[in-house]
Design an enzyme around this catalytic site. Sequence first.
Site, mmCIF file in Angstrom:
data_model
loop_
_atom_site.group_PDB
_atom_site.id
_atom_site.type_symbol
_atom_site.label_atom_id
_atom_site.label_comp_id
_atom_site.label_asym_id
_atom_site.label_seq_id
_atom_site.Cartn_x
_atom_site.Cartn_y
_atom_site.Cartn_z
ATOM 1 N N LEU A 310 0.807 -1.451 -0.106
ATOM 2 C CA LEU A 310 0.095 -0.129 0.128
ATOM 3 C C LEU A 310 1.369 1.528 -0.162
ATOM 4 O O LEU A 310 0.538 2.292 -0.853
ATOM 5 C CB LEU A 310 -1.340 -0.064 1.058
ATOM 6 C CG LEU A 310 -1.921 -1.114 1.312
ATOM 7 C CD1 LEU A 310 -2.790 -0.823 2.790
ATOM 8 C CD2 LEU A 310 -2.961 -0.831 0.069
ATOM 9 N N GLY A 311 2.110 1.097 0.464
ATOM 10 C CA GLY A 311 2.896 2.044 1.061
ATOM 11 C C GLY A 311 4.886 1.967 1.434
ATOM 12 O O GLY A 311 4.311 0.304 1.852
ATOM 13 N N PHE A 315 9.555 3.368 8.239
ATOM 14 C CA PHE A 315 9.421 1.984 9.327
ATOM 15 C C PHE A 315 10.335 1.414 8.333
ATOM 16 O O PHE A 315 10.380 -0.090 8.467
ATOM 17 C CB PHE A 315 8.559 2.792 10.315
ATOM 18 C CG PHE A 315 7.840 1.499 11.065
ATOM 19 C CD1 PHE A 315 9.534 1.470 11.838
ATOM 20 C CD2 PHE A 315 7.335 0.583 10.641
ATOM 21 C CE1 PHE A 315 8.789 0.179 13.551
ATOM 22 C CE2 PHE A 315 7.438 -0.718 11.604
ATOM 23 C CZ PHE A 315 8.045 -0.336 13.449
ATOM 24 N N GLY A 316 9.276 1.434 6.954
ATOM 25 C CA GLY A 316 9.292 0.338 6.322
ATOM 26 C C GLY A 316 7.681 0.041 5.299
ATOM 27 O O GLY A 316 6.456 0.980 5.009
ATOM 28 N N ASP A 429 2.725 14.013 15.164
ATOM 29 C CA ASP A 429 3.200 14.834 13.563
ATOM 30 C C ASP A 429 2.343 14.156 12.708
ATOM 31 O O ASP A 429 1.619 13.383 12.008
ATOM 32 C CB ASP A 429 3.918 12.819 13.471
ATOM 33 C CG ASP A 429 4.302 13.383 12.277
ATOM 34 O OD1 ASP A 429 4.796 14.222 11.441
ATOM 35 O OD2 ASP A 429 5.283 12.350 11.622
#
Length: 632
Positions: A310-311, A315-316, A429
């Site tokens: 998905l993206g 982080f990963g 954030d």
Amino acid sequence: MVVQLNVGGDDSRYEGDISWSDDSSYIVEKQTSDTFYANSSVKIKYLSSFNSYVTQESIYRTARTMRSLSDNNLNQNLTWVFSVDPGFSYLVRLHFCEIDPDITKANQRVFKIFLNNQIVEDQADIVAWTGNTGNGIALYKDYAVRLPKGEGQQDLWVALHPNIASKPKYYNVILNGLEIFKVNDITGNLAAPNPIHTSVQQRILPNVPSKSKIYAKIIIGVVSMVAASCLLCVSFFVVFRMKRQGDSNASVRPPLWIMRSLYGNSHLPVSAKTNTTRGYASSLSSDTCRHFSFAEIKAATNNFSERLVLGNGGFGKVYKGEIENGTTKVAIKRGNPLSKQGVHEFQTEIELLSKLRHRHLVSLIGYCEENSEMILVYDYMSLGTLRQHLYHTKNPPLPWKQRLEICIGAARGLHYLHTGAKQTIIHRDVKTTNILLDEKWVAKVSDFGLSKIGPTSDDTHVTTAVKGSFGYLDPEYFRRQQITEKSDVYSFGVVLFEVLCAKPALNPTLADEEVCLAEWALQNQREGILDQIIDPYLNGKIAPDCLKTFGEIAEKCLSDEGVDRPAMGDVLWSLEFALELQENMEGGGGVLGDMDNEETPFSKYEKKDPDDISLGFNGSRNNSWSSVVLPH
């Protein structure tokens, strides 16, 4: 030597036992960066002028770059921040080696280099520096930075940003290694002033000869070391007691810095039997957060199929998955096992989200940490991020009323974080990519990796290193490194203008006055011409009083000082009022109230309960933000 960083790589050692650390603890925004590793076909060579300072090859075989999406890179910097002593000059040595096999010619990757917000290289082009002889050639560049005198440590910023003017093939940056050397002053001194110790000496030994002052400094230093040793002993005692208490107090854990000192900085503490063991996060009770086996995760993602991605963030990668025999769709975020990033973010997400449940917060279903993996499993948000429906997208534009409802949902989630839990939680954030939408367009706040527990009743703020996203950062937090829930309010104000204008928070390709959306929109709002910069799709579709109210809300959120910003509950109430004004116009019933006077919804109307979900809000209003300082 202040620091030596193997940028994008692991901690490593070479001849002379000089340590090169990984850079993950110094980078400001990991999610905007990717680590890059040279393949075996790239042979590292050195310039002839490099012979006097040859660094081990492994430093140049790794690098950190920006994410691959060029349009996003234009709105980002790659930034590292270091705490250093004031009043000294510093030699900053940057190591470069173009290791991407696709980049072999000049003007394919060109970027700017900033040190403490000053441009030191306007057109950094590694291939051009090496005589346009291809890639794999290592070099370094030295720069000097002078920090003014002052109290306490100061920040030294190193930032890289794509050079747009040269129109390179790739809008990206690269750095392989970084060293900072402290330069002694004219007296040969390298010592940092300590204002606390200095003031003690001045009070106790105002006229003591210089030798005695030296002895006094030694005594104070020894006392400090003894105090530090005692603190460390206490820490080990805490860990020992907690280990003895076992599962009866499983929800209580030692502070993160103790865990890192005991277990290192790369992965969660797990035993040698990595195939089945659980680590730090496993002390969470199973009724609040489910533990998945690695086999279950592989099955849910079809062995991490690229078709299900998905993206991809710092982080990963995030995968779409299915659990419960395919009956439940989930989003699975897998930490990058090579980068060794995200331990703190992994722990924070589990710590916070396992205890929070709210309609407007993304729910954490579970986690997996077998085989030294860091994997988080969330509810699947089928409509993606809010940003994907605003700009740089093929999705149809959102109606204004729907945008208002999404903002209201996100505000409810943030208000719950600030007032509805046992302790205030500061998200840190808030941005449009961290507001997700489910299949019914319900907004949910996500990504709690940078979140912090807010100040206690005795404190007004939390002092912490600056983290967040440029364009959304609270400048007061940026300057003082002191954060409150009002920092989230500022970031949310940027989101409001982003929703209204359908423009990114930062866009360096625009004219100088339009680069920062917050500053540009504020200027237009104060000049009474906000309607001239809104999303063209919305022209003629927003009730005038609704637009006036919405602009006032966003302007108030972006107040220069945190104490002047409204609490998130007040923002929520005002957004609901703006929605009511819009609905009255669309329903033909006229608009409520006389909005042509100087009063605003913050002062004119009596506050009502800011959330229709009864979750124990305490009703507190702690009114405790300035324009964004950009590194470039």
